[in-house]
Design a protein around this motif. Structure first.
Motif, PDB file in Angstrom:
ATOM      1  N   PRO A 136      14.629  -4.741  -0.878  1.00  0.00           N
ATOM      2  CA  PRO A 136      13.647  -5.732  -0.416  1.00  0.00           C
ATOM      3  C   PRO A 136      13.870  -6.228   1.008  1.00  0.00           C
ATOM      4  CG  PRO A 136      14.294  -6.190  -2.669  1.00  0.00           C
ATOM      5  CD  PRO A 136      15.197  -5.095  -2.191  1.00  0.00           C
ATOM      6  N   ALA A 137      15.128  -6.270   1.464  1.00  0.00           N
ATOM      7  CA  ALA A 137      15.409  -6.746   2.820  1.00  0.00           C
ATOM      8  C   ALA A 137      14.866  -5.799   3.884  1.00  0.00           C
ATOM      9  CB  ALA A 137      16.911  -6.936   3.000  1.00  0.00           C
ATOM     10  N   ALA A 138      14.558  -4.569   3.481  1.00  0.00           N
ATOM     11  CA  ALA A 138      14.044  -3.575   4.431  1.00  0.00           C
ATOM     12  C   ALA A 138      12.538  -3.686   4.619  1.00  0.00           C
ATOM     13  CB  ALA A 138      14.396  -2.166   3.965  1.00  0.00           C
ATOM     14  N   VAL A 139      11.907  -4.675   3.962  1.00  0.00           N
ATOM     15  CA  VAL A 139      10.459  -4.877   4.062  1.00  0.00           C
ATOM     16  C   VAL A 139      10.182  -6.067   4.977  1.00  0.00           C
ATOM     17  CG1 VAL A 139       8.314  -5.310   2.822  1.00  0.00           C
ATOM     18  CG2 VAL A 139      10.155  -4.018   1.715  1.00  0.00           C
ATOM     19  N   SER A 140       9.325  -5.848   5.959  1.00  0.00           N
ATOM     20  CA  SER A 140       8.913  -6.925   6.852  1.00  0.00           C
ATOM     21  C   SER A 140       7.417  -6.824   7.076  1.00  0.00           C
ATOM     22  CB  SER A 140       9.654  -6.843   8.195  1.00  0.00           C
ATOM     23  OG  SER A 140       9.383  -5.604   8.843  1.00  0.00           O
ATOM     24  N   GLY A 141       6.821  -7.880   7.629  1.00  0.00           N
ATOM     25  CA  GLY A 141       5.391  -7.815   7.905  1.00  0.00           C
ATOM     26  C   GLY A 141       4.794  -9.173   8.167  1.00  0.00           C
ATOM     27  N   HIS A 142       3.549  -9.151   8.627  1.00  0.00           N
ATOM     28  CA  HIS A 142       2.825 -10.382   8.928  1.00  0.00           C
ATOM     29  C   HIS A 142       1.343 -10.064   9.123  1.00  0.00           C
ATOM     30  CE1 HIS A 142       4.079  -8.668  12.848  1.00  0.00           C
ATOM     31  NE2 HIS A 142       2.861  -9.025  13.215  1.00  0.00           N
ATOM     32  N   ALA A 143       0.540 -11.111   9.100  1.00  0.00           N
ATOM     33  CA  ALA A 143      -0.888 -10.957   9.352  1.00  0.00           C
ATOM     34  C   ALA A 143      -1.129 -10.800  10.851  1.00  0.00           C
ATOM     35  CB  ALA A 143      -1.641 -12.174   8.830  1.00  0.00           C
ATOM     36  N   VAL A 144      -2.200 -10.084  11.192  1.00  0.00           N
ATOM     37  CA  VAL A 144      -2.619  -9.929  12.578  1.00  0.00           C
ATOM     38  C   VAL A 144      -4.064 -10.412  12.686  1.00  0.00           C
ATOM     39  CG1 VAL A 144      -1.050  -7.989  13.011  1.00  0.00           C
ATOM     40  CG2 VAL A 144      -3.372  -7.545  12.199  1.00  0.00           C
ATOM     41  N   PRO A 145      -4.527 -10.726  13.884  1.00  0.00           N
ATOM     42  CA  PRO A 145      -5.890 -11.246  14.034  1.00  0.00           C
ATOM     43  C   PRO A 145      -6.941 -10.272  13.514  1.00  0.00           C
ATOM     44  CG  PRO A 145      -4.627 -11.610  16.037  1.00  0.00           C
ATOM     45  CD  PRO A 145      -3.801 -10.708  15.175  1.00  0.00           C
ATOM     46  N   GLY A 146      -8.019 -10.833  12.976  1.00  0.00           N
ATOM     47  CA  GLY A 146      -9.142 -10.016  12.532  1.00  0.00           C
ATOM     48  C   GLY A 146      -9.151  -9.804  11.037  1.00  0.00           C
ATOM     49  N   GLY A 147      -9.965  -8.838  10.625  1.00  0.00           N
ATOM     50  CA  GLY A 147     -10.144  -8.556   9.219  1.00  0.00           C
ATOM     51  C   GLY A 147      -9.521  -7.252   8.780  1.00  0.00           C
ATOM     52  N   HIS A 148     -10.248  -6.507   7.957  1.00  0.00           N
ATOM     53  CA  HIS A 148      -9.708  -5.315   7.318  1.00  0.00           C
ATOM     54  C   HIS A 148      -9.436  -4.169   8.288  1.00  0.00           C
ATOM     55  CE1 HIS A 148      -9.115  -2.049   4.525  1.00  0.00           C
ATOM     56  NE2 HIS A 148     -10.205  -1.433   4.946  1.00  0.00           N
ATOM     57  N   TYR A 149     -10.234  -4.045   9.344  1.00  0.00           N
ATOM     58  CA  TYR A 149     -10.083  -2.903  10.249  1.00  0.00           C
ATOM     59  C   TYR A 149      -8.975  -3.193  11.257  1.00  0.00           C
ATOM     60  CZ  TYR A 149     -14.410  -1.306   8.143  1.00  0.00           C
ATOM     61  OH  TYR A 149     -15.355  -0.895   7.239  1.00  0.00           O
ATOM     62  N   VAL A 150      -7.757  -3.220  10.753  1.00  0.00           N
ATOM     63  CA  VAL A 150      -6.598  -3.676  11.513  1.00  0.00           C
ATOM     64  C   VAL A 150      -6.382  -2.899  12.818  1.00  0.00           C
ATOM     65  CG1 VAL A 150      -4.087  -3.946  11.417  1.00  0.00           C
ATOM     66  CG2 VAL A 150      -5.490  -4.613   9.465  1.00  0.00           C
ATOM     67  N   PRO A 151      -6.384  -1.555  12.811  1.00  0.00           N
ATOM     68  CA  PRO A 151      -6.125  -0.846  14.062  1.00  0.00           C
ATOM     69  C   PRO A 151      -7.188  -1.097  15.123  1.00  0.00           C
ATOM     70  CG  PRO A 151      -5.864   0.615  12.167  1.00  0.00           C
ATOM     71  CD  PRO A 151      -6.542  -0.629  11.677  1.00  0.00           C
ATOM     72  N   GLU A 152      -8.445  -1.256  14.697  1.00  0.00           N
ATOM     73  CA  GLU A 152      -9.532  -1.465  15.651  1.00  0.00           C
ATOM     74  C   GLU A 152      -9.616  -2.918  16.117  1.00  0.00           C
ATOM     75  OE1 GLU A 152     -10.421   2.119  13.245  1.00  0.00           O
ATOM     76  OE2 GLU A 152      -9.919   0.050  12.713  1.00  0.00           O
ATOM     77  N   GLU A 153      -9.320  -3.852  15.227  1.00  0.00           N
ATOM     78  CA  GLU A 153      -9.489  -5.268  15.546  1.00  0.00           C
ATOM     79  C   GLU A 153      -8.272  -5.877  16.241  1.00  0.00           C
ATOM     80  OE1 GLU A 153     -11.913  -7.688  12.667  1.00  0.00           O
ATOM     81  OE2 GLU A 153     -11.277  -6.087  11.311  1.00  0.00           O
ATOM     82  N   ALA A 154      -7.110  -5.319  16.006  1.00  0.00           N
ATOM     83  CA  ALA A 154      -5.890  -5.872  16.615  1.00  0.00           C
ATOM     84  C   ALA A 154      -4.980  -4.763  17.116  1.00  0.00           C
ATOM     85  CB  ALA A 154      -5.160  -6.747  15.606  1.00  0.00           C
ATOM     86  N   PRO A 155      -5.489  -3.880  17.979  1.00  0.00           N
ATOM     87  CA  PRO A 155      -4.680  -2.734  18.409  1.00  0.00           C
ATOM     88  C   PRO A 155      -3.401  -3.125  19.128  1.00  0.00           C
ATOM     89  CG  PRO A 155      -6.643  -2.949  19.775  1.00  0.00           C
ATOM     90  CD  PRO A 155      -6.813  -3.881  18.615  1.00  0.00           C
ATOM     91  N   GLY A 156      -3.487  -4.116  20.018  1.00  0.00           N
ATOM     92  CA  GLY A 156      -2.291  -4.524  20.752  1.00  0.00           C
ATOM     93  C   GLY A 156      -1.231  -5.089  19.839  1.00  0.00           C
ATOM     94  N   GLU A 157      -1.634  -5.947  18.925  1.00  0.00           N
ATOM     95  CA  GLU A 157      -0.685  -6.546  17.992  1.00  0.00           C
ATOM     96  C   GLU A 157      -0.041  -5.491  17.098  1.00  0.00           C
ATOM     97  OE1 GLU A 157      -3.661  -7.598  18.645  1.00  0.00           O
ATOM     98  OE2 GLU A 157      -3.576  -9.752  19.138  1.00  0.00           O
ATOM     99  N   VAL A 158      -0.844  -4.501  16.671  1.00  0.00           N
ATOM    100  CA  VAL A 158      -0.307  -3.441  15.816  1.00  0.00           C
ATOM    101  C   VAL A 158       0.720  -2.616  16.579  1.00  0.00           C
ATOM    102  CG1 VAL A 158      -0.861  -1.295  14.605  1.00  0.00           C
ATOM    103  CG2 VAL A 158      -2.313  -3.309  14.302  1.00  0.00           C
ATOM    104  N   VAL A 159       0.395  -2.226  17.798  1.00  0.00           N
ATOM    105  CA  VAL A 159       1.321  -1.410  18.591  1.00  0.00           C
ATOM    106  C   VAL A 159       2.630  -2.159  18.830  1.00  0.00           C
ATOM    107  CG1 VAL A 159       1.725  -0.378  20.862  1.00  0.00           C
ATOM    108  CG2 VAL A 159      -0.455  -0.017  19.690  1.00  0.00           C
ATOM    109  N   ARG A 160       2.541  -3.422  19.205  1.00  0.00           N
ATOM    110  CA  ARG A 160       3.759  -4.190  19.462  1.00  0.00           C
ATOM    111  C   ARG A 160       4.602  -4.340  18.197  1.00  0.00           C
ATOM    112  NH1 ARG A 160       0.183  -6.851  23.023  1.00  0.00           N
ATOM    113  NH2 ARG A 160      -0.502  -8.341  21.425  1.00  0.00           N
ATOM    114  N   ALA A 161       3.944  -4.595  17.066  1.00  0.00           N
ATOM    115  CA  ALA A 161       4.682  -4.749  15.816  1.00  0.00           C
ATOM    116  C   ALA A 161       5.365  -3.446  15.407  1.00  0.00           C
ATOM    117  CB  ALA A 161       3.747  -5.221  14.704  1.00  0.00           C
ATOM    118  N   VAL A 162       4.653  -2.329  15.574  1.00  0.00           N
ATOM    119  CA  VAL A 162       5.224  -1.033  15.199  1.00  0.00           C
ATOM    120  C   VAL A 162       6.385  -0.670  16.117  1.00  0.00           C
ATOM    121  CG1 VAL A 162       4.767   1.443  15.074  1.00  0.00           C
ATOM    122  CG2 VAL A 162       3.121  -0.180  14.108  1.00  0.00           C
TER     123      VAL A 162
END
Length: 212
Positions: free
Chosen positions: A161-187
């Motif tokens: 379980p300690a190997a799992v991380s995550g958080h919400a990003v701006p926008g709705g379901h279309y995460v890569p399209e709605e929050a591309p910068g946030e997704v790239v930085r998080a990844v």
């Protein structure tokens, strides 16, 4: 490996079936199939009505095949209005799903989710099979998972379980399209941490996969 929505379900299954091929896993805007299927109520079933409609591929194909643009337009309305999905991209989706074989395959994927996919998920969970690679989960702050304890659910489906991380990003379901910068930085941050812990992708990954 990174997957969104239906692709994330494939990625999750891949990580379970062939863990030696997945050094790090990123899942966007989903909960495990077994969790979704076992938690439907009046509200969630109403919000995800298309899952049940798509479960009947022959009927769904007949009704949608002549109205692909209108049907997809329903799901893309908000992100088209916001500009997250532009007209060229939307036309690409319309063209793809106007192919009868691709349309049927998409419906078959949903149908299989209610049978083979669910059966495999339940059986694997019962025998204790869990994801082993570092896992990052991201979801839309204004999407269907808003208010869900997404990280905790995935921790229950992970060997560590300690190997799992995550958080919400701006926008709705279309995460890569709605929050591309946030997704790239998080990844990027996630992969840096995974490499630092000696668990992420390495230059030897490709050869190891070939040898397994």
């Amino acid at each position: 490996m990174i997957g969104h929505d239906r692709g994330a379900r494939v990625a999750h299954r891949w990580a379970l079936d062939r863990p030696w091929e997945v050094d790090a896993l990123v899942l966007l805007d989903i909960l495990p199939t077994r969790v979704v299927m076992n938690s439907f109520d009046r509200d969630s079933a109403s919000a995800m009505w298309h899952w049940f409609f798509h479960r009947n591929p022959e009927l769904a194909e007949k009704l949608v095949s002549g109205n692909v643009e209108s049907y997809l337009g329903h799901f893309f309305a908000r992100v088209r209005e916001s500009g997250a999905v532009d007209q060229k991209t939307f036309r690409h989706y319309v063209a793809a799903f106007s192919d009868p074989d691709r349309l049927r395959a998409s419906f078959e994927d949903y149908r299989t989710g209610f049978s083979v996919d669910l059966d495999l998920d339940e059986a694997d969970h019962a025998r204790g099979l869990r994801v082993r690679s570092p896992l990052l989960v991201l979801w839309g702050a204004e999407g269907g998972l808003a208010g869900s304890d997404v990280v905790r659910v995935w921790q229950e489906h992970h060997a560590g379980p300690a190997a799992v991380s995550g958080h919400a990003v701006p926008g709705g379901h279309y995460v890569p399209e709605e929050a591309p910068g946030e997704v790239v930085r998080a990844v990027e941050s996630f992969l840096d941490q995974a490499r630092g812990a000696g668990r992420g992708p390495s230059p030897h990954s490709a050869s190891r996969r070939r040898n397994c």
